[in-house]
Write a protein that holds these residues in place. Structure first.
Motif, short mmCIF file in Angstrom:
data_model
loop_
_atom_site.label_atom_id
_atom_site.label_comp_id
_atom_site.label_asym_id
_atom_site.label_seq_id
_atom_site.Cartn_x
_atom_site.Cartn_y
_atom_site.Cartn_z
N VAL A 19 0.86 -1.18 0.00
CA VAL A 19 0.00 0.00 0.00
C VAL A 19 0.89 1.23 0.00
O VAL A 19 1.77 1.38 0.87
CB VAL A 19 -0.94 0.06 1.21
CG1 VAL A 19 -1.85 1.28 1.11
CG2 VAL A 19 -1.78 -1.22 1.32
N ILE A 65 -3.28 5.34 6.09
CA ILE A 65 -3.96 4.04 6.21
C ILE A 65 -4.65 3.92 7.55
O ILE A 65 -5.81 3.47 7.65
CB ILE A 65 -2.95 2.90 6.00
CG1 ILE A 65 -2.39 2.93 4.58
CG2 ILE A 65 -3.60 1.54 6.28
CD1 ILE A 65 -1.09 2.17 4.41
N SER A 121 4.97 -0.81 2.77
CA SER A 121 5.07 0.45 2.04
C SER A 121 6.54 0.72 1.73
O SER A 121 7.25 1.33 2.53
CB SER A 121 4.47 1.60 2.84
OG SER A 121 3.08 1.40 3.06
N SER A 149 2.29 7.63 4.69
CA SER A 149 1.48 6.58 4.07
C SER A 149 0.82 5.72 5.14
O SER A 149 -0.39 5.45 5.08
CB SER A 149 2.36 5.72 3.15
OG SER A 149 1.60 4.72 2.52
N ILE A 159 -1.93 -1.51 -3.82
CA ILE A 159 -2.94 -0.45 -3.69
C ILE A 159 -2.20 0.87 -3.59
O ILE A 159 -1.43 1.09 -2.65
CB ILE A 159 -3.83 -0.72 -2.47
CG1 ILE A 159 -4.64 -2.02 -2.71
CG2 ILE A 159 -4.74 0.46 -2.19
CD1 ILE A 159 -5.42 -2.49 -1.51
N ASP A 208 -3.66 10.80 -5.97
CA ASP A 208 -3.33 9.62 -6.75
C ASP A 208 -2.01 9.80 -7.48
O ASP A 208 -1.19 8.88 -7.57
CB ASP A 208 -4.44 9.33 -7.77
CG ASP A 208 -5.71 8.79 -7.12
OD1 ASP A 208 -5.64 8.29 -5.98
OD2 ASP A 208 -6.78 8.88 -7.76
N ALA A 250 0.19 5.17 -0.02
CA ALA A 250 -0.84 6.20 0.10
C ALA A 250 -0.20 7.57 0.18
O ALA A 250 0.84 7.75 0.83
CB ALA A 250 -1.69 5.94 1.35
N VAL A 296 -7.36 4.50 -1.84
CA VAL A 296 -6.85 3.43 -0.99
C VAL A 296 -7.99 2.80 -0.19
O VAL A 296 -8.07 1.56 -0.08
CB VAL A 296 -5.73 3.95 -0.07
CG1 VAL A 296 -5.38 2.93 1.02
CG2 VAL A 296 -4.49 4.30 -0.88
N GLU A 350 -10.05 0.56 -2.55
CA GLU A 350 -9.37 -0.65 -3.01
C GLU A 350 -9.06 -1.61 -1.85
O GLU A 350 -9.07 -2.83 -2.03
CB GLU A 350 -8.11 -0.28 -3.79
CG GLU A 350 -8.43 0.45 -5.09
CD GLU A 350 -7.22 0.67 -5.98
OE1 GLU A 350 -6.14 0.10 -5.69
OE2 GLU A 350 -7.36 1.42 -6.97
N LEU A 351 -8.80 -1.07 -0.66
CA LEU A 351 -8.61 -1.94 0.50
C LEU A 351 -9.90 -2.70 0.81
O LEU A 351 -9.87 -3.90 1.12
CB LEU A 351 -8.19 -1.12 1.73
CG LEU A 351 -6.72 -0.80 1.92
CD1 LEU A 351 -6.52 0.11 3.13
CD2 LEU A 351 -5.87 -2.06 2.07
#
Length: 337
Positions: A232, A332, A317, A328, A290, A238, A234, A297, A300-301
């Motif tokens: 992931v 999350i 990450s 990040s 992701i 995007d 984040a 995020v 998609e999670l």
């Protein structure tokens, strides 16, 4: 597959590969590991695992047990463990003693995740294992021996050999895998299972189905407990997340090309670096990754949870900039809490 299970219903944890970045060294990696572990503890992550890899210029966690102790000493409540120890690289007695020592120093905080791959190339594996017969095929026997050192009632041989410390300690043992072998074994033994979706996405659902279908209740678990590893990355947008993710893509590309380098800074355009064939191969291998803004995020999670029905997700990450990596994990935690 969908269910009512929401992100807030499951646990989230951290897998740290202790990345060595371009321009840095292992000492910088360990400093960042402690910083991230303390950050993860504050944010409420359940566990912090470190992975055993060898002869890789971008991973500093080769002496995994030592680094677990270092992290446990600099945190106070988060569980710390291995994701994983590659058991065929070691004598089971040594691992029992190491983790017995860790559990004695940091009671009720240590996890022992076990894999059967070498965590390296074949030449390095030979240097580690010395004996060519130690190739992972006898993993079930090694696991049985290891478990017997913690619980003498499980011993089938070498009854006079004892792990001190280790004997009598209740250290959670997890089986890790990227295929069906460990999934089936974990199910038959009634152990928790963690699947490496972060680099083997196509095998994820078959392995989880195999684990759950073969599961036998045990003293450890009454019902299956499945964790999935997931990349992931984040960021606020995007576009920024995609830019940060080019470090991860370069890392896998270097592995494919056998040109191992430290974790590289992000680039603006991967099209200038990889070929069409390399791009297709990496997009398949990193297919469960992701990458995106908080909104992306979160969406998609949840979709990944719907597909896997995981009980826990372990987030990796691989981000070059340490502050962006901290952010990040923060994003999350804001999404899932």
């Amino acid at each position: 597959m969908t269910s009512d299970k929401q992100l807030q219903d499951i646990k989230f944890s951290v897998l740290d590969l202790a990345p060595i970045t371009a321009g840095g060294g292992p000492a910088d990696s360990y400093k960042n590991t402690i910083d991230l572990a303390q950050h993860a503890e504050r944010l409420g992550y359940t566990r912090y695992w470190l992975a055993e890899h060898h002869s890789m210029p971008f991973i500093a966690s080769s002496a995994t047990s030592l680094l677990i102790g270092h992290v446990a000493a600099h945190t106070s409540s988060i569980r710390v463990g291995s994701g994983g120890i590659m058991l065929p690289n070691h004598a089971p007695l040594v691992i029992a003693e190491q983790f017995g020592t860790l559990e004695t120093l940091y009671p009720d905080r240590i996890d022992l995740g076990l894999g059967r791959a070498p965590g390296t190339d074949q030449i390095t594996a030979q240097a580690l294992r010395r004996d060519s017969s130690s190739n992972g095929h006898n993993f079930p026997e090694q696991l049985e021996e290891l478990r017997g050192y913690f619980d003498p009632s499980l011993k089938t041989g070498m009854s006079n050999v004892r792990a001190i410390p280790g004997e009598g300690l209740d250290i959670p043992i997890w089986l890790l895998g990227s295929s069906g072998f460990s999934a089936q074994l974990a199910g038959e033994l009634g152990l928790p299972f963690s699947f490496a979706s972060h680099f083997s996405p196509n095998n994820t659902l078959p392995a989880l189905e195999l684990y759950r279908s073969r599961f036998q209740p045990s003293e450890t678990l009454a019902e299956p407990y499945a964790m999935v590893g997931v990349n992931v990355i984040a960021a606020e947008t995007d576009e920024e997340a995609q830019r940060l993710a080019t470090s991860l893509k370069q890392q896998f590309l270097n592995l494919v090309r056998n040109t191992n380098l430290p974790l590289q800074p992000p680039v603006e355009n991967m099209e200038e670096i990889w070929t069409a064939q390399e791009k297709a191969a990496l997009e398949q291998q990193l297919g469960s990754s992701i990458i995106g803004s908080p909104e992306t995020v979160k969406k998609e999670l949840q979709e990944f949870l719907d597909r896997t029905q995981a009980d826990e997700m372990m987030v990796i990450s691989q981000i070059y900039d340490h502050q962006a990596r901290l952010r990040s994990y923060e994003i999350i935690s804001e999404i899932v809490n």
